[in-house]
Enzyme design. Structure first.
Site, PDB file in Angstrom:
ATOM      1  N   ASP A  92       0.876  -1.174   0.000  1.00 55.61           N
ATOM      2  CA  ASP A  92       0.000   0.000   0.000  1.00 55.61           C
ATOM      3  C   ASP A  92       0.913   1.223   0.000  1.00 55.61           C
ATOM      4  OD1 ASP A  92       1.015   0.207   2.480  1.00 55.61           O
ATOM      5  OD2 ASP A  92      -0.890   0.175   3.532  1.00 55.61           O
ATOM      6  N   ASP A 302      -8.065  -7.192   0.632  1.00 57.86           N
ATOM      7  CA  ASP A 302      -7.055  -7.434   1.667  1.00 57.86           C
ATOM      8  C   ASP A 302      -7.675  -7.123   3.017  1.00 57.86           C
ATOM      9  OD1 ASP A 302      -5.747  -4.696   2.945  1.00 57.86           O
ATOM     10  OD2 ASP A 302      -6.667  -4.362   0.992  1.00 57.86           O
ATOM     11  N   CYS A 340     -11.680 -30.062   7.690  1.00 61.68           N
ATOM     12  CA  CYS A 340     -10.721 -29.059   7.208  1.00 61.68           C
ATOM     13  C   CYS A 340      -9.390 -29.732   6.861  1.00 61.68           C
ATOM     14  CB  CYS A 340     -10.506 -27.977   8.265  1.00 61.68           C
ATOM     15  SG  CYS A 340      -9.273 -26.759   7.787  1.00 61.68           S
ATOM     16  N   CYS A 342      -6.535 -28.012   6.372  1.00 62.82           N
ATOM     17  CA  CYS A 342      -5.427 -27.076   6.631  1.00 62.82           C
ATOM     18  C   CYS A 342      -4.310 -27.805   7.389  1.00 62.82           C
ATOM     19  CB  CYS A 342      -5.922 -25.870   7.433  1.00 62.82           C
ATOM     20  SG  CYS A 342      -5.921 -26.092   9.218  1.00 62.82           S
ATOM     21  N   CYS A 345      -5.334 -28.532  11.175  1.00 64.66           N
ATOM     22  CA  CYS A 345      -6.322 -29.602  11.363  1.00 64.66           C
ATOM     23  C   CYS A 345      -5.772 -30.945  10.874  1.00 64.66           C
ATOM     24  CB  CYS A 345      -7.630 -29.261  10.645  1.00 64.66           C
ATOM     25  SG  CYS A 345      -8.500 -27.845  11.380  1.00 64.66           S
ATOM     26  N   HIS A 372      -4.915 -22.037  10.167  1.00 65.40           N
ATOM     27  CA  HIS A 372      -6.273 -22.493   9.861  1.00 65.40           C
ATOM     28  C   HIS A 372      -7.060 -21.371   9.171  1.00 65.40           C
ATOM     29  CE1 HIS A 372     -10.242 -24.285  10.188  1.00 65.40           C
ATOM     30  NE2 HIS A 372     -10.628 -23.064  10.538  1.00 65.40           N
TER      31      HIS A 372
END
Ligand SMILES: [Zn+2]
Length: 406
Positions: A92, A302, A340, A342, A345, A372
């Site tokens: 930014d 974002d 999940c 991820c 998990c 996660h």
């Protein structure tokens, strides 16, 4: 090589699937979430974690990196190298800090969270606008905006001198940082600002946009212009029309606060932005806001939500968010989210284990929760893209909101 290509358009809404390809070799399929790595690091995550989190895009912060690096920013190794990330990197411009370190404090409002919509009185607004027009300082906050740029006297960097960011300086720093996508230096106004202040700030933002285009030397980076104008239809339309005609590689919509206002601001702005160029919505990232944004033609978002909330124990799932630090989760044998995939998990981290890690103030707690959440938001975007490709986006949206009880 085209920087952005639209591959699928939804027939019922303005939703679209596209591909961002940067000259650095980074690729991101849109709509995409942009994970926040303020100081060239996604807090708590290792570079290996990021690779396993389906992250396509990361945004770092020009103001804070320049505060830390000072003039040695010229020798900076580059964000891809520092992040250990091959995807698409954004920076930014520092324009948001004009608000967050300035009027945000004076007006006691923040981007995420509750704030009052009460506007300044007409007279107060007019005085502010006139002061802004001639470039007088705002006494009660640490940002002094002039027509040439903004002075920052930031107490969190009390050992350092105030810095002066101009459009030219912001571009110079962003070229040194080396992101794929850089943003024009703008002034993000406060929701308390009235029409006249917003009008003056918008005119200044448009002048600064031209100066950014002129200042840019590197061809390898894409420069996005930013639409401002507060919550005023007339100003948003004017800003989108003026910025939309400038030779930017993409466009961002800044300073939208609150759900309904956000939808209005996008609806007012998008029709004036070139159809074939990417559109980013700054600082917005709740599930329902992403669905509303995508439906209205936004490509990237974002937000600090997955990372910041993760560090404090907020866990995002298809059924909503819960706070894993609550004592009731101690001894709970369920995964953070059933089914999940991820890394947290998959390695068997349960609600009970994570709750305990948070209670122990173990460093790994924030890491597992962030892993996660980032994976959850990136997977959500993946499903969203599939639904656009399959022509089922509207049904997908309905189902997601139903599952979240929204
Ligand atoms: Zn998970």
């Amino acid at each position: 090589m085209d920087f952005f290509t639209i591959t699928t358009r939804d027939k019922k809404t303005k939703a679209r699937v596209g591909m961002l390809k940067t000259s650095h070799g980074g690729v991101a399929e849109t709509p995409s979430y942009v994970v926040v790595g303020t100081r060239a690091k996604v807090k708590t995550l290792t570079t290996e974690d990021i690779k396993k989190s389906k992250t396509q895009m990361i945004i770092s912060n020009t103001y804070h990196l320049f505060r830390e690096l000072g003039d040695s920013v010229k020798e900076f190794e580059g964000l891809h190298s520092r992040l250990g990330f091959d995807g698409v990197v954004m920076t930014d411009s520092g324009g948001f800090q004009v608000f967050s370190l300035g009027f945000s404090r004076e007006h006691n409002v923040s981007k995420v969270g509750f704030f009052s919509h009460k506007k300044n009185s007409f007279v107060a607004d007019l005085i502010l606008a006139l002061r802004a027009k001639i470039g007088l300082r705002n006494k009660r906050n640490s940002v002094r905006i002039t027509n040439n740029g903004a002075w920052f006297k930031d107490e969190s960097y009390s050992d350092k001198k105030p810095i002066f960011l101009t459009p030219e300086k912001s571009i110079e720093i962003q070229e040194s940082l080396g992101a794929d996508i850089i943003l024009a230096f703008d002034e993000c106004t406060s929701p308390k600002h009235g029409f006249w202040y917003n009008k003056w700030a918008m005119i200044r933002t448009h002048r600064w946009a031209l100066r950014c285009i002129k200042a840019k030397k590197k061809n390898s980076q894409a420069l996005y212009g930013i639409v401002q104008g507060g919550d005023y239809e007339e100003l948003r339309k004017e800003s989108a029309r003026v910025i939309g005609k400038m030779p930017f590689d993409g466009f961002a919509i800044g300073g939208s606060f609150g759900k309904e206002e956000m939808r209005n601001v996008i609806d007012w702005s998008v029709p004036f932005l070139p159809e074939e160029k990417p559109r980013h919505l700054l600082g917005v990232g709740r599930i329902e806001d992403i669905l509303d944004g995508v439906e209205r033609g936004i490509d990237t978002f974002d937000c600090v939500i997955p990372t910041r909330e993760g560090r404090h124990g907020g866990i995002w799932t298809k059924k909503g968010r819960y706070d894993v630090t609550k004592t009731k989760f101690l001894g709970n044998n369920e995964l953070l989210e059933n089914g999940c995939m991820c890394p947290a998990c998959s390695s068997g981290i349960t609600k009970g284990v994570l709750c305990n890690l948070f209670k122990e103030k173990n460093e790994e707690a924030g890491r597992y929760a962030t892993l996660h959440n980032v994976f959850f938001f990136n997977s959500f975007m993946e499903h969203l893209r599939t639904s656009i490709k399959n022509g089922t986006f509207s049904e997908f949206k309905k189902q997601v909101l139903l599952d979240l009880h929204l």
